[in-house]
Motif scaffolding. Structure first.
Motif, PDB file in Angstrom:
ATOM      1  N   LYS A 190      -1.930 -23.940  31.606  1.00 20.74           N
ATOM      2  CA  LYS A 190      -2.650 -24.739  30.613  1.00 20.74           C
ATOM      3  C   LYS A 190      -2.967 -26.130  31.159  1.00 20.74           C
ATOM      4  N   ALA A 191      -2.042 -26.675  31.955  1.00 20.04           N
ATOM      5  CA  ALA A 191      -2.257 -28.007  32.527  1.00 20.04           C
ATOM      6  C   ALA A 191      -1.274 -28.214  33.674  1.00 20.04           C
ATOM      7  N   LEU A 192      -1.618 -29.145  34.544  1.00 28.12           N
ATOM      8  CA  LEU A 192      -0.761 -29.513  35.662  1.00 28.12           C
ATOM      9  C   LEU A 192      -0.926 -30.996  35.922  1.00 28.12           C
ATOM     10  N   THR A 193       0.166 -31.651  36.259  1.00 29.02           N
ATOM     11  CA  THR A 193       0.091 -33.044  36.680  1.00 29.02           C
ATOM     12  C   THR A 193       1.117 -33.290  37.766  1.00 29.02           C
ATOM     13  N   PHE A 194       0.755 -34.155  38.705  1.00 33.42           N
ATOM     14  CA  PHE A 194       1.716 -34.681  39.678  1.00 33.42           C
ATOM     15  C   PHE A 194       1.801 -36.174  39.415  1.00 33.42           C
ATOM     16  N   TYR A 195       2.921 -36.598  38.847  1.00 32.61           N
ATOM     17  CA  TYR A 195       3.042 -37.981  38.406  1.00 32.61           C
ATOM     18  C   TYR A 195       3.729 -38.871  39.438  1.00 32.61           C
ATOM     19  N   ALA A 213       1.314  -9.127  37.647  1.00 36.65           N
ATOM     20  CA  ALA A 213       1.825  -8.343  36.522  1.00 36.65           C
ATOM     21  C   ALA A 213       3.312  -8.051  36.637  1.00 36.65           C
ATOM     22  N   SER A 214       3.842  -8.041  37.859  1.00 43.64           N
ATOM     23  CA  SER A 214       5.268  -7.762  38.058  1.00 43.64           C
ATOM     24  C   SER A 214       6.127  -9.010  37.968  1.00 43.64           C
ATOM     25  N   GLY A 215       5.499 -10.182  37.816  1.00 38.90           N
ATOM     26  CA  GLY A 215       6.237 -11.433  37.730  1.00 38.90           C
ATOM     27  C   GLY A 215       6.402 -12.148  39.057  1.00 38.90           C
ATOM     28  N   LYS A 216       5.748 -11.661  40.100  1.00 42.94           N
ATOM     29  CA  LYS A 216       5.843 -12.290  41.420  1.00 42.94           C
ATOM     30  C   LYS A 216       4.875 -13.469  41.504  1.00 42.94           C
ATOM     31  N   PRO A 217       5.339 -14.637  42.020  1.00 44.85           N
ATOM     32  CA  PRO A 217       4.434 -15.779  42.175  1.00 44.85           C
ATOM     33  C   PRO A 217       3.344 -15.488  43.200  1.00 44.85           C
ATOM     34  N   VAL A 218       2.099 -15.645  42.796  1.00 44.68           N
ATOM     35  CA  VAL A 218       0.972 -15.369  43.696  1.00 44.68           C
ATOM     36  C   VAL A 218      -0.007 -16.536  43.763  1.00 44.68           C
ATOM     37  N   ILE A 219       0.278 -17.608  43.041  1.00 45.70           N
ATOM     38  CA  ILE A 219      -0.629 -18.742  43.041  1.00 45.70           C
ATOM     39  C   ILE A 219      -0.702 -19.345  44.437  1.00 45.70           C
ATOM     40  N   GLU A 220      -1.892 -19.816  44.814  1.00 50.60           N
ATOM     41  CA  GLU A 220      -2.083 -20.328  46.167  1.00 50.60           C
ATOM     42  C   GLU A 220      -3.167 -21.397  46.169  1.00 50.60           C
ATOM     43  N   VAL A 221      -2.890 -22.476  46.890  1.00 52.74           N
ATOM     44  CA  VAL A 221      -3.921 -23.469  47.157  1.00 52.74           C
ATOM     45  C   VAL A 221      -4.620 -23.010  48.431  1.00 52.74           C
ATOM     46  N   GLU A 242      -8.541 -15.799  40.383  1.00 47.49           N
ATOM     47  CA  GLU A 242      -7.728 -16.346  39.296  1.00 47.49           C
ATOM     48  C   GLU A 242      -6.375 -16.845  39.790  1.00 47.49           C
ATOM     49  N   HIS A 243      -5.979 -16.434  40.996  1.00 48.26           N
ATOM     50  CA  HIS A 243      -4.696 -16.846  41.561  1.00 48.26           C
ATOM     51  C   HIS A 243      -4.842 -17.950  42.608  1.00 48.26           C
ATOM     52  N   ARG A 244      -6.056 -18.474  42.810  1.00 51.18           N
ATOM     53  CA  ARG A 244      -6.287 -19.415  43.898  1.00 51.18           C
ATOM     54  C   ARG A 244      -7.001 -20.669  43.396  1.00 51.18           C
ATOM     55  N   VAL A 245      -6.670 -21.799  44.038  1.00 52.91           N
ATOM     56  CA  VAL A 245      -7.264 -23.096  43.701  1.00 52.91           C
ATOM     57  C   VAL A 245      -7.841 -23.693  44.981  1.00 52.91           C
ATOM     58  N   ASP A 246      -8.958 -24.413  44.866  1.00 53.48           N
ATOM     59  CA  ASP A 246      -9.578 -25.051  46.027  1.00 53.48           C
ATOM     60  C   ASP A 246      -8.572 -25.918  46.774  1.00 53.48           C
ATOM     61  N   GLY A 247      -8.639 -25.871  48.108  1.00 51.98           N
ATOM     62  CA  GLY A 247      -7.777 -26.717  48.919  1.00 51.98           C
ATOM     63  C   GLY A 247      -8.192 -28.177  48.843  1.00 51.98           C
ATOM     64  N   LEU A 248      -7.255 -29.049  49.168  1.00 50.74           N
ATOM     65  CA  LEU A 248      -7.533 -30.484  49.221  1.00 50.74           C
ATOM     66  C   LEU A 248      -8.159 -30.784  50.583  1.00 50.74           C
ATOM     67  N   PRO A 285      -6.257 -25.292  34.902  1.00 51.81           N
ATOM     68  CA  PRO A 285      -6.198 -24.548  33.632  1.00 51.81           C
ATOM     69  C   PRO A 285      -6.907 -23.202  33.725  1.00 51.81           C
ATOM     70  N   GLY A 286      -6.220 -22.165  33.267  1.00 54.71           N
ATOM     71  CA  GLY A 286      -6.772 -20.812  33.312  1.00 54.71           C
ATOM     72  C   GLY A 286      -6.332 -20.008  34.518  1.00 54.71           C
ATOM     73  N   LYS A 287      -5.791 -20.677  35.555  1.00 50.99           N
ATOM     74  CA  LYS A 287      -5.300 -19.943  36.713  1.00 50.99           C
ATOM     75  C   LYS A 287      -4.042 -19.158  36.329  1.00 50.99           C
ATOM     76  N   VAL A 288      -3.842 -18.023  36.977  1.00 52.46           N
ATOM     77  CA  VAL A 288      -2.701 -17.146  36.691  1.00 52.46           C
ATOM     78  C   VAL A 288      -1.733 -17.247  37.860  1.00 52.46           C
ATOM     79  N   VAL A 289      -0.518 -17.718  37.586  1.00 51.92           N
ATOM     80  CA  VAL A 289       0.418 -18.031  38.663  1.00 51.92           C
ATOM     81  C   VAL A 289       1.281 -16.844  39.075  1.00 51.92           C
TER      82      VAL A 289
END
Length: 269
Positions: free
Chosen positions: A172-177, A206-214, A227-233, A199-203
Motif C-alpha cells: 500500500k505504501a513504502l517509506t525510507f525515513y 502464492a506460496s508466501g515466498k518473497p519475490v519482490i525485486e528492485v 507486479e513483483h519488480r520495481v524500477d532500479g535507482l 503501491p500495488g506491487k506484490v511482495v
C-alpha cells in the motif's frame, strides 16, 4: 595527589614561550572542551530521543494514510494498534509495552537478538528477536499492516516502513525515513517519485515466498513478473540491491514471514 598539583603549578609558572607550558595549556583546553561537549551531548540526548520518536510517529501515521490533517499527530497515532511480534513464532508478545521497545537497542543485546552469521543478506549482523508492527483497522476489520524494515545500503543502514494490504502481500505504501546514501543517486530511495512506484506491487508469491525485486533498469509493465519488480535507482545499483535484500529478508522466514503466514482469515478481513 599533592605532588601532581605541585607539578601542574610548576609547569604553569614556566615562561610563556616554554614549549612545556604551551603543551600543558593546550591539554587543559582540550580537556575542558571535551567535558563541555560531553555534558552537552548528555543533556541533549532526551530531547533528541523525543524528537526522533515524534518523527517516527509522524512517518507511521503518513504511511498508514491517516495524515489527512483532520486529526493532530497524537490523535491519528492513537488509531493505530501497536503490537510486538516474536519473529520466530510469528505470535504477538503479550504483556509487553511495544511503545517503549527499541529494536535498535535489542539488536545490540545478545540476550534479545540472534546472530545471523553468514545468512545475513541485509547486512544486519544481529536480528532482534522481537519487532513492532502497526495495525490499522476500519470498522473493526484489518485494513493495513505496517512493518518496520531496515538493512544495509551502499553507505548507510536504511530504515523504512512497509505498509501492506490485509492480504499480507500487496504494497500500500513504502517509506525510507532514515538513510545516508549518495546524494542524487542512492538517496532517491527516499524520493517521492521512486516510492510512488511501490503501491500495488506484490511482495510474496502464492506460496508466501518473497519475490519482490528492485530491477536493473526499468521494468517492462507487460512482463509476466512486473507486479513483483520495481524500477532500479539510476546509478545506484548497490543501493537498489540493498533494498531487494532487506525486503526479502524481512518478508522471509527470519523476518515477518511467520507472522504474515499466521495472520488468521478473520484478522485479514
Amino acid at each position: 595527589m599533592t605532588g601532581l598539583v605541585a607539578s601542574i603549578k610548576a609547569v604553569f609558572k614556566l615562561p610563556n614561550d616554554d614549549p612545556r607550558k604551551t603543551l600543558a595549556v593546550a591539554l587543559v583546553l582540550c580537556l575542558a572542551c571535551s567535558m563541555v561537549v560531553s555534558a552537552t551531548a548528555v543533556s541533549l540526548r532526551p530531547l533528541q530521543e523525543r524528537k526522533a520518536a515524534l518523527a517516527l510517529k509522524s512517518e507511521i501515521v503518513e504511511v498508514a494514510g491517516l495524515d489527512s490533517g483532520e486529526l493532530d499527530l497524537d490523535e491519528a497515532f492513537a488509531q493505530i494498534e501497536t503490537r510486538l511480534v516474536d519473529l520466530d513464532s510469528g505470535a504477538f508478545v503479550e504483556g509487553a509495552d511495544p511503545l517503549s521497545y527499541s529494536y535498535r537497542d535489542a539488536a545490540k543485546d545478545p540476550a534479545a537478538s540472534t546472530s545471523l552469521s553468514e545468512a545475513d543478506p541485509a547486512g544486519l549482523i544481529r536480528r532482534p528477536d522481537r519487532m513492532p508492527v502497526y495495525l490499522v483497522r476500519d470498522a473493526g476489520q484489518l485494513d493495513t499492516i505496517i512493518l518496520p524494515i531496515y538493512g544495509a545500503g551502499l553507505w548507510s543502514t536504511m530504515h523504512g516502513l512497509l505498509a501492506l494490504a490485509p492480504d499480507g502481500r500487496t504494497v500500500k505504501a513504502l517509506t525510507f525515513y532514515e538513510q545516508r546514501e549518495t546524494a542524487g543517486l542512492g538517496s532517491e530511495v527516499a524520493g517521492e517519485r521512486w516510492l510512488s512506484e511501490w503501491p500495488g506491487k506484490v511482495v510474496l508469491d502464492a506460496s508466501g515466498k518473497p519475490v519482490i525485486e528492485v530491477a536493473k533498469g526499468d521494468v517492462d509493465p507487460n512482463a509476466p513478473n512486473a507486479e513483483h519488480r520495481v524500477d532500479g535507482l539510476s546509478g545506484a545499483t548497490l543501493t537498489s540491491n540493498g533494498v531487494t535484500n532487506l525486503m526479502r529478508f524481512w518478508l522471509g522466514p527470519q523476518g515477518y514471514g511467520p507472522f504474515l503466514a499466521t495472520l488468521s482469515g478473520r484478522e485479514r478481513g
